[in-house]
Design a protein around this motif. Structure first.
Motif, PDB file in Angstrom:
ATOM      1  N   SER A 107       0.870  -1.156   0.084  1.00 45.21           N
ATOM      2  CA  SER A 107       0.011  -0.122   0.028  1.00 45.21           C
ATOM      3  C   SER A 107       1.125   1.142  -0.042  1.00 45.21           C
ATOM      4  O   SER A 107       1.782   1.289   0.862  1.00 45.21           O
ATOM      5  N   CYS A 108       0.514   2.213  -0.941  1.00 44.12           N
ATOM      6  CA  CYS A 108       1.493   3.545  -0.911  1.00 44.12           C
ATOM      7  C   CYS A 108       0.502   4.486  -1.550  1.00 44.12           C
ATOM      8  O   CYS A 108       0.871   5.202  -2.591  1.00 44.12           O
ATOM      9  N   PRO A 109      -0.464   4.858  -0.720  1.00 46.19           N
ATOM     10  CA  PRO A 109      -1.366   5.864  -1.250  1.00 46.19           C
ATOM     11  C   PRO A 109      -0.791   6.969  -1.491  1.00 46.19           C
ATOM     12  O   PRO A 109      -0.067   7.717  -0.626  1.00 46.19           O
ATOM     13  N   GLY A 110      -1.085   7.804  -2.784  1.00 43.64           N
ATOM     14  CA  GLY A 110      -0.225   9.135  -2.887  1.00 43.64           C
ATOM     15  C   GLY A 110       1.054   9.016  -3.167  1.00 43.64           C
ATOM     16  O   GLY A 110       1.763   9.997  -3.705  1.00 43.64           O
ATOM     17  N   GLY A 111       1.787   7.989  -3.196  1.00 46.22           N
ATOM     18  CA  GLY A 111       3.185   7.789  -3.456  1.00 46.22           C
ATOM     19  C   GLY A 111       3.513   6.869  -4.736  1.00 46.22           C
ATOM     20  O   GLY A 111       2.752   6.635  -5.540  1.00 46.22           O
ATOM     21  N   ASN A 130      14.165  12.830  -3.481  1.00 51.04           N
ATOM     22  CA  ASN A 130      14.045  14.131  -2.821  1.00 51.04           C
ATOM     23  C   ASN A 130      12.986  14.082  -1.550  1.00 51.04           C
ATOM     24  O   ASN A 130      12.145  14.717  -1.247  1.00 51.04           O
ATOM     25  N   VAL A 131      13.235  12.976  -0.814  1.00 46.47           N
ATOM     26  CA  VAL A 131      12.248  12.607   0.633  1.00 46.47           C
ATOM     27  C   VAL A 131      13.405  12.610   1.761  1.00 46.47           C
ATOM     28  O   VAL A 131      14.531  12.189   1.508  1.00 46.47           O
ATOM     29  N   SER A 132      12.796  12.779   2.905  1.00 49.17           N
ATOM     30  CA  SER A 132      13.534  12.738   3.982  1.00 49.17           C
ATOM     31  C   SER A 132      13.524  11.172   4.521  1.00 49.17           C
ATOM     32  O   SER A 132      12.686  10.393   4.159  1.00 49.17           O
ATOM     33  N   ALA A 139       6.647   5.789   6.115  1.00 47.66           N
ATOM     34  CA  ALA A 139       5.860   5.016   4.882  1.00 47.66           C
ATOM     35  C   ALA A 139       6.206   3.546   4.772  1.00 47.66           C
ATOM     36  O   ALA A 139       5.365   3.080   4.313  1.00 47.66           O
ATOM     37  N   ASN A 140       7.184   3.118   5.492  1.00 42.12           N
ATOM     38  CA  ASN A 140       7.637   1.781   5.219  1.00 42.12           C
ATOM     39  C   ASN A 140       8.275   1.235   6.756  1.00 42.12           C
ATOM     40  O   ASN A 140       9.208   1.234   6.983  1.00 42.12           O
ATOM     41  N   GLN A 153      10.059  -4.321  -2.194  1.00 42.80           N
ATOM     42  CA  GLN A 153       9.361  -3.112  -2.715  1.00 42.80           C
ATOM     43  C   GLN A 153       9.435  -2.050  -1.471  1.00 42.80           C
ATOM     44  O   GLN A 153       9.181  -2.394  -0.400  1.00 42.80           O
ATOM     45  N   ILE A 154       9.556  -0.987  -1.951  1.00 45.45           N
ATOM     46  CA  ILE A 154       9.601   0.331  -1.020  1.00 45.45           C
ATOM     47  C   ILE A 154       8.626   1.338  -1.423  1.00 45.45           C
ATOM     48  O   ILE A 154       8.274   1.633  -2.557  1.00 45.45           O
ATOM     49  N   CYS A 155       7.853   1.925  -0.420  1.00 47.57           N
ATOM     50  CA  CYS A 155       6.937   2.819  -0.931  1.00 47.57           C
ATOM     51  C   CYS A 155       7.463   4.358  -0.689  1.00 47.57           C
ATOM     52  O   CYS A 155       8.144   4.666   0.228  1.00 47.57           O
ATOM     53  N   ILE A 156       7.553   5.062  -1.991  1.00 43.78           N
ATOM     54  CA  ILE A 156       8.240   6.506  -1.991  1.00 43.78           C
ATOM     55  C   ILE A 156       6.923   7.195  -1.377  1.00 43.78           C
ATOM     56  O   ILE A 156       6.165   7.424  -2.629  1.00 43.78           O
TER      57      ILE A 156
END
Length: 219
Positions: A107-111, A130-132, A139-140, A153-156
């Motif tokens: 699940s990765c809503p909006g990303g 460009n994320v912190s 998010a993970n 798999q990673i949610c950005i």
């Protein structure tokens, strides 16, 4: 590749295991007696063909691997690996065999979902997207970024740039929030929120987006 004869083996059974036939095994091992296999003898077998893997990635079996340990490593079930590798003997993994590891959709809503490659680290992911570090970790929550695995798999999370919010304050939309629920929670009108965020449509108030709220809103 080499295979060591085990008790109960037959040439036909070995051929089935490696998706080949008895004739090929005899050609590769001209000195063996097909009617008298000796336990402990090493014979040459063709390397197993890679199974189709349209929704996953390939993994090469290493010394000490079991189907259970591979399943735990990639957060899938043993049954899912078996289904993706129908010719696999789960009790006889061979070092060097190539397995299809199915991917679970995260699940990765909006990303966006990123599949880890061998060069990825927490730093490269944060820099590339460009994320912190904190945003990636939040998010993970189940991911160990010090031990990323190829194919994982990673949610950005969505990029949330700084915004100008004169006469108000910022708020990052949380999971489950909607324009109407934000308005209700902070005792302001939806119209007022829309006026403070003129670039957003009502349906674009989704998780991870940074918005303006009136200064008096009790964030």
């Amino acid at each position: 590749m080499s295979y060591t004869i085990r008790a109960g083996d037959t040439l036909y059974g070995i051929a089935l295991k490696y998706n080949t036939n008895v004739q090929t095994l005899l050609f590769l091992n001209p000195t063996i007696n097909p009617f008298f296999l000796v336990v402990g003898d090493a014979i040459c077998v063709p390397r197993r063909r890679r199974p189709p893997c349209p929704n996953g990635f390939y993994y090469t079996v290493q010394s000490g691997d079991t189907l259970y340990s591979i399943a735990r490593r990639y957060n899938v079930s043993v049954r899912e690996i078996q289904n993706a590798n129908p010719s696999l003997d789960p009790f006889n993994l061979i070092v060097g065999d190539v397995l299809c590891i199915p991917r679970r959709q995260i699940s990765c809503p909006g990303g966006r979902v990123h599949t880890v490659n061998e060069r990825d680290t927490l730093l490269t992911l944060a820099t590339t997207y460009n994320v912190s570090f904190n945003a990636l970790s939040e998010a993970n929550p189940d991911v160990d970024f010090d031990n990323l695995r190829v194919g994982q798999q990673i949610c950005i999370p969505p990029f949330t740039p700084s915004i100008s919010c004169p006469g108000g304050r910022t708020y990052i939309i949380r999971r489950g929030d909607t324009l109407s629920s934000i308005a209700e929670n902070f005792v302001v009108s939806a119209t007022e929120i829309l006026k403070l965020n003129p670039t957003l449509a009502p349906g674009e108030f989704v998780e991870g987006i940074l918005i303006c709220l009136p200064e008096e809103a009790p964030v």
